[in-house]
Design an enzyme around this catalytic site. Sequence first.
Site, PDB file in Angstrom:
ATOM      1  N   LYS A  41       0.837  -1.201   0.000  1.00  7.96           N
ATOM      2  CA  LYS A  41       0.000   0.000   0.000  1.00  7.96           C
ATOM      3  C   LYS A  41       0.873   1.252   0.000  1.00  7.96           C
ATOM      4  CE  LYS A  41      -3.929  -1.837   2.665  1.00  7.96           C
ATOM      5  NZ  LYS A  41      -4.951  -1.671   1.619  1.00  7.96           N
ATOM      6  N   ARG A  84     -10.324 -11.594   2.170  1.00  8.77           N
ATOM      7  CA  ARG A  84     -11.160 -12.680   1.640  1.00  8.77           C
ATOM      8  C   ARG A  84     -10.434 -14.028   1.729  1.00  8.77           C
ATOM      9  NH1 ARG A  84     -11.574  -9.464  -3.944  1.00  8.77           N
ATOM     10  NH2 ARG A  84     -11.186  -7.786  -2.474  1.00  8.77           N
TER      11      ARG A  84
END
Length: 493
Positions: free
Chosen positions: A276, A350
């Site tokens: 990120k 996920r």
Amino acid sequence: MQFSTKTLSADRLKTGCAIVPVVVGEPLAGDARAIDQAQGGRLAAVIARGDLQKKAGSTVMLHLEGALQRVLLVSVGGSAEVTEKSYTDAVAAVWRALASAAADEVVSLLHEATVSQRSLEWKLHAQVMAGRAAAYRFESMKSRKDSAPRRPRQVVFSVARAQQAAASQAVARAQALANGMDFTRDLGNLPPNICTPTYLADQAKKLAREFGLKIEVLDTRQMQALKMGALLAVAQGSEQPPKFIVLQYNGASSRQQPVALVGKGITFDTGGISIKPAAGMDEMKFDMCGAASVLGTLRAVAEMKLKINLIGVVPTCENMPSGRATRPGDIVTSMSGQTVEILNTDAEGRLILCDALTYVERFKPRTVIDIATLTGACVVALGHHHSGLFTPQDALAAELLDAGRDSGDTCWRMPLDEAYQDSLKSRFADVANVGGRDGGAITAACFLARFAKKYDWAHLDIAGTAWKSGAAKGASARPVPLLTHFLISRAEG
Ligand code: BES
Ligand code: MN
Ligand code: ZN
């Protein structure tokens, strides 16, 4: 801050401050009138002078001589039929006004206002929640604590004798919920060097001890034995060992199928090799807020002793780049047997959730709800007001939407049709862990849906609601109120 209910005679109050609701423009009625008469008409005189504004939440503090030391007049608006919004504005104003008074004990009569379509229980609940939210501090990491005492220490709700039982249950439940929320908030606010997967597991063990819950914490080897390849792929880049926490609260007959809550517990999300940008990355310590909300909800439910069976599952690890980290392009086999091509290591939530969704099958749950700070796309879609709700079952959607409205912790239903599944096609594996940029919150939910076929299932994306940024940076404890209200309805509906 301690809350209790009592039946008190308004004309003989002995307390640091009485909190009195006023419909501006209407004569004082009920207990407000009794206090006014006992004070020789001083309340009515101040109101007649016009000092108390009509706008709900306006306040005037009266300082008195005698056993009743102060009266806080609070406007609930200009009409006898008070709206929910006017009432909650008044409640919030009370705690602001009390912050600058030195009263240790207060008696509230605020719930004597008639709020359209809302019960006494709701009105008491709103006061407790606002009081506790105002009193919350996170100071465990400051060497010098804010020395000002938390005031008031005692809050007494005066209610009629006939309503004592209902009122005291409502207050006890509100306090249990607030305790659960404080637990969630504290875990969220702790820094990622302290709130590691091991720390979360230790906190869960403490919770289990305190409330007599069953607990199991699986380590890496046990996860390997279960073939949780997706979860382990996320964890492998970190020095911190992953944990898989399983808590059980049994409040109903063992024949009753449980509800399971599954919370994303990424204690820090760097993005991994798909790293990120630096700006604001500190906020990725909040990437375990789903996990914290599961633990906080269990705490609230256990303290309330709800007649329900509840499982809490928390897959937790850290998402780090390193020589051992998973790479974009890696293919892993999930516990379900489905293979996943990890095209972006930043779509890690996920991956840990899919194995947890397979794991919970063993409990034969009637309903499974996962809670996750899953996608930035959900924040783009819904902003910070509603959590994203995804479920194939309309009845479950209705229950969760209702619980959100009841608790003031709302969610908004998003689509989940098969049509979106196409974007998760992988050239080399059964499924890819990312779709395109478009509809990112939906394709993330679609990924999870592939692992949640054996029970009724809902997914709450709390990326926009679990914490606040900016000057008021901090965990919100959402969606603990929503989940708790949902479980109360399930237990009693
Ligand atoms: N934890 C983040 C989601 C997130 C981002 C929550 C910002 C709140 C604020 C999640 O693991 C993530 O990185 N998601 C990616 C998914 C993408 C790679 C498909 C995202 O949202 O960018
Ligand atoms: Mn991520
Ligand atoms: Zn994440």
